[in-house]
Design a protein around this motif. Structure first.
Motif, PDB file in Angstrom:
ATOM      1  N   LEU A  89       1.813  -2.895  -5.145  1.00 27.70           N
ATOM      2  CA  LEU A  89       2.660  -1.990  -4.727  1.00 27.70           C
ATOM      3  C   LEU A  89       1.680  -0.757  -3.949  1.00 27.70           C
ATOM      4  N   TYR A  90       1.454  -1.427  -3.401  1.00 26.84           N
ATOM      5  CA  TYR A  90       0.376  -0.677  -1.419  1.00 26.84           C
ATOM      6  C   TYR A  90       1.353  -0.993  -0.590  1.00 26.84           C
ATOM      7  N   THR A  92       4.716  -1.476  -1.071  1.00 27.95           N
ATOM      8  CA  THR A  92       5.828  -0.957  -0.685  1.00 27.95           C
ATOM      9  C   THR A  92       5.391   0.612  -0.400  1.00 27.95           C
ATOM     10  N   PHE A  93       5.109   1.315  -0.433  1.00 26.46           N
ATOM     11  CA  PHE A  93       4.907   2.724  -0.380  1.00 26.46           C
ATOM     12  C   PHE A  93       4.145   2.500   1.008  1.00 26.46           C
ATOM     13  N   ASN A  94       3.653   1.937   1.699  1.00 17.16           N
ATOM     14  CA  ASN A  94       2.760   2.233   2.738  1.00 17.16           C
ATOM     15  C   ASN A  94       4.472   1.548   3.674  1.00 17.16           C
ATOM     16  N   ILE A  96       7.164   2.414   2.705  1.00 21.07           N
ATOM     17  CA  ILE A  96       8.120   3.416   2.559  1.00 21.07           C
ATOM     18  C   ILE A  96       7.409   4.959   3.425  1.00 21.07           C
ATOM     19  N   ARG A  97       6.380   4.473   3.892  1.00 24.30           N
ATOM     20  CA  ARG A  97       5.584   5.610   4.950  1.00 24.30           C
ATOM     21  C   ARG A  97       5.601   5.264   6.522  1.00 24.30           C
ATOM     22  N   VAL A 118       0.459   7.264  -0.863  1.00 22.90           N
ATOM     23  CA  VAL A 118       0.340   6.053  -0.657  1.00 22.90           C
ATOM     24  C   VAL A 118      -0.504   5.373  -1.793  1.00 22.90           C
ATOM     25  N   ALA A 121      -0.200   7.053  -5.528  1.00 26.30           N
ATOM     26  CA  ALA A 121       1.211   6.306  -5.952  1.00 26.30           C
ATOM     27  C   ALA A 121       0.176   5.292  -6.518  1.00 26.30           C
ATOM     28  N   THR A 122      -0.334   4.621  -5.889  1.00 22.84           N
ATOM     29  CA  THR A 122      -0.835   2.840  -5.790  1.00 22.84           C
ATOM     30  C   THR A 122      -1.017   3.103  -7.175  1.00 22.84           C
TER      31      THR A 122
ATOM     32  N   VAL B  33      12.545  -2.868  -2.337  1.00 21.83           N
ATOM     33  CA  VAL B  33      11.577  -2.305  -2.487  1.00 21.83           C
ATOM     34  C   VAL B  33      12.271  -2.636  -4.033  1.00 21.83           C
TER      35      VAL B  33
END
Lengths: 152, 138
Positions: A89-90, A92-94, A96-97, A118, A121-122, B33
Motif C-alpha cells: 500500500l505504501y 503504491t500510494f508513494n 502515485i505521488r 500517502v 491513505a496507507t 497499481v
C-alpha cells in the motif's frame, strides 16, 4: 523543499555542507518517503521470489500445492502478510505521488502535503484489509458458526 | 540514481537505457497499481488464503483471462522489482568486481524466476480426478 527555506539560505550564505544536505534532503520528509519506498520495494521483491516458488508447487499436483497453502494459513504467516500489505500500500500510494511530482506541473510544490496523504491513505486502507486477513485466525475467539469465507 | 525531481528538470532527456528505465518504472508502476490492488482484494478480501487451494486455482485458470492477468502481474512486478534491485546495487556497491557479480546474479535471478513463473502458468493442467478440497480443512 519550501521556498522560504532556500531564501534564508541565500541571505545567510550557508557553508557548502548544508547545501549538500539540502540536495540529499537529509532528515526531511523527502528522505523518509524515499527510504520507505526503497525498503518496501526490496521487501516486496523478496516476497515475490518466495511467491513464484510457492505457486510453482502447482506443477506437483493438489497434495503438494495445498501443503504450500497451509503455510499461508499460520497466524505467524498471516502477520507477515500484514507487513507485505502495508509495504504494497505504501509503495503504491508513494509511487502515485512520485508520478504526480514528475508529470503534474504543481506536483513538486505539493510533494510534502502529498506525503501526508500517502501515509494517511496507507493506514486507512490497511485497517480493513488487516481485519479481513486476521479475521479467520481469530475464529476460535468469536466462535462463528459459519465458514471462514465463501468460495470464489 | 533514483531520485525525486525538483521540478526544475524532472525528466531525463539524454536517452539510452537509464531514460528507458526511468519511464519503465512509471509506466509499469501505473499498470501495477491496478493489477496488484485487484490481486490483493481477490486473494485476501473476497477470498481467504486458506481457500486459495489447488481446486480454486483450477477453476480460476479454466478461464484464460486469469492466466493472462497473472502473467502480466508476474512480468511487470518482476521486471519493475529487479530494476529497483539493479538501482540499489548501483547506489551502494562501489567495487567493480562486486558490482559485476551482483548484477550478473540479479540478471540470472530475473531469468530463472521469470521462466519458473511463466512455465507454471502455461503448463498448469488440473488433475480433474483428484482436485482436492475447496478450502483447507480447519
Amino acid at each position: 523543499m519550501p521556498e522560504h527555506q532556500s531564501h534564508s539560505y541565500c541571505l545567510k550564505a550557508p557553508p557548502p555542507a548544508s547545501r549538500i544536505e539540502e540536495e540529499m534532503y537529509k532528515g526531511q520528509s523527502g528522505m523518509w518517503s524515499w527510504l520507505f519506498h526503497r525498503i518496501s520495494g526490496l521487501g516486496i521483491l523478496l516476497f515475490l521470489f518466495i511467491h513464484i516458488v510457492d505457486v510453482s508447487m502447482l506443477s506437483f499436483g493438489p497434495g503438494v500445492y495445498n501443503q504450500s497453502v497451509v503455510l499461508f494459513d499460520y497466524v505467524v504467516v498471516r502477520l507477515l502478510s500484514l507487513a507485505l500489505v502495508i509495504a504494497v500500500l505504501y509503495h503504491t500510494f508513494n509511487g502515485i505521488r512520485i508520478m504526480a511530482i514528475d508529470f503534474w506541473r504543481k506536483g513538486s510544490r505539493y510533494q510534502r502535503a502529498m506525503f501526508g496523504i500517502v501515509l494517511a491513505a496507507t493506514i486507512i486502507v490497511f485497517i480493513p484489509m488487516a481485519y479481513y486477513i486476521m479475521g479467520p485466525a481469530f475464529q476460535w475467539l468469536t466462535q462463528a458458526p459459519h465458514a471462514a469465507t465463501t468460495g470464489h | 540514481m533514483l531520485r525525486i525531481s525538483s521540478g526544475r528538470g524532472p525528466r531525463p532527456m539524454s536517452g539510452g537505457f537509464e531514460t528507458f528505465s526511468w519511464y519503465y518504472f512509471r509506466i509499469s508502476g501505473a499498470a501495477l497499481v491496478f493489477l496488484v490492488i485487484a490481486h490483493l482484494i481477490i486473494m485476501h478480501v473476497s477470498n481467504d488464503v486458506s481457500c486459495t487451494t489447488y481446486a480454486f486455482v483450477a477453476s480460476r485458470y479454466s478461464n484464460i483471462f486469469w492466466r493472462v492477468f497473472d502473467w502480466l502481474l508476474l512480468t511487470l512486478a518482476l521486471t519493475h522489482g529487479m530494476n529497483g534491485l539493479r538501482i540499489t546495487i548501483d547506489d551502494y556497491v562501489r567495487s567493480a568486481s562486486a558490482r559485476m557479480w551482483l548484477m550478473s546474479i540479479s540478471a540470472l535471478l530475473l531469468v530463472i524466476f521469470f521462466m519458473l513463473g511463466t512455465l507454471t502458468l502455461v503448463t498448469f493442467q488440473p488433475v480433474v480426478s483428484a482436485i482436492g478440497p475447496q478450502c483447507l480443512p480447519k
